[in-house]
Design an enzyme around this catalytic site. Sequence first.
Site, PDB file in Angstrom:
ATOM      1  N   GLY A  77      -6.480   0.400  11.543  1.00 50.58           N
ATOM      2  CA  GLY A  77      -6.725  -0.942  11.013  1.00 50.58           C
ATOM      3  C   GLY A  77      -7.372  -0.903   9.642  1.00 50.58           C
ATOM      4  O   GLY A  77      -7.030  -1.700   8.753  1.00 50.58           O
ATOM      5  N   ASP A  78      -8.317   0.025   9.454  1.00 45.92           N
ATOM      6  CA  ASP A  78      -8.960   0.185   8.142  1.00 45.92           C
ATOM      7  C   ASP A  78      -7.931   0.608   7.092  1.00 45.92           C
ATOM      8  O   ASP A  78      -7.980   0.158   5.947  1.00 45.92           O
ATOM      9  CB  ASP A  78     -10.069   1.241   8.222  1.00 45.92           C
ATOM     10  CG  ASP A  78     -11.027   0.992   9.368  1.00 45.92           C
ATOM     11  OD1 ASP A  78     -11.368  -0.185   9.602  1.00 45.92           O
ATOM     12  OD2 ASP A  78     -11.426   1.958  10.036  1.00 45.92           O
TER      13      ASP A  78
END
Length: 304
Positions: free
Chosen positions: A254-255
Site C-alpha cells: 500500500g505504501d
Amino acid sequence: MQRYMIYTVTFNPALDYVVAVEHFTLGSVNRTIRENIFYGGKGINVSALLANLGYRSTALGFIAGFTGREIERGVRSLGFDSDFIQVEKGMSRINVKLKSDQESEINGMGPEITAGDVEQLFQKLSYLKEGDVLVLSGSIPAAIDNDIYQRIMEHLDGRGIRMAVDAEKDLLQKVLQYHPFLIKPNNHELGQMFGQELKTEEEIVLHARKLKEQGAVNVLVSMAGDGAILVAEDGSVHRQGVARGTVKNSVGAGDSMVAGFIAGYLEKGDYAYALKLGTACGGATAFSDGIGTKDEIMRLLNTL
C-alpha cells in the site's frame, strides 16, 4: 533537476525481523529456515520506493537507542536522506514477523517521545516550501497525542504543500478539512467511515466522492484483488485492475502504491498514469521479498 522536495514522516520506525519457520510449534524450540531484517515504517517504505524510481526524499520521524542508529544507517543504504529526531528514552522498535503455517507478529513499543521532541519535528516541517510534498502515514505512538496529523496539517495549511495521508479512518476523517492532496483508504475502511458495507463499484465511487466533498483533493480506494478506483481532483473516475503475479509479501504494498501515485503525478501531471504507476509499484512490492525494484515496476507497468 528535482525542483521540489518530498518528505515522509514515520512516527515510530522499526527494524522488522522477518523469520520463516516450517511448522511453528508453541512451547518448543523452533529453527528458522529464512530470516531477513528490513527497515520498517510506512513512511520509510514510501521513501524507499521513491528512491528506486529515482526520486529524492527525506524521511522524518523519531528514533532512539542502538536500533534507532541502525535505522538511520540503514535508510542511507536504501538511497534516501533522513533527518530523524534522536529521543533520549527507550529504543526504536524491533517488530518480529513470523511466517509459518500461520503468520504472527510481535510489535515493539517504541521510544518515549516528549513534547519537546514533537516541537523539534514542527521546526523541521517549518522549512517546507510551496510545491513540496509531505506524506503522513501509519499509526501514532501512544506517547504522542492522536491529533498530531491535524496539528501538522493545520501548521502547514495554506502554504501550497501537497500532503498525502494514508491512515486509519478516524485519523483520516479529521484531516479532510485541510484538503489533503491524496488519501488512500481501502474499500473496507471507506465503508467503515460511513457505517456501511460497500458492495459495488458504484457505492465505492459514491462514497469516495463524499470524501472529496468533505475536502480531499484525490481519493484513491484500493480494493485488493479487484484493483483500485481513483476519484480525481477534477471529479473524473479512473479504474485500474491489479498487476498479475505471485504475492510474496503484503508489507509495504500500500505504501508503494502511494509512492508510485505521487511519482506518476509529479512526472506527468496525469491522474490515469499516476494510478497505473501506483498499481505497478504496489504489485512490484507484493511480488518481491522487499520494496519493488524499478525493473520490476517497469515490467508490470507495461502489462497494465
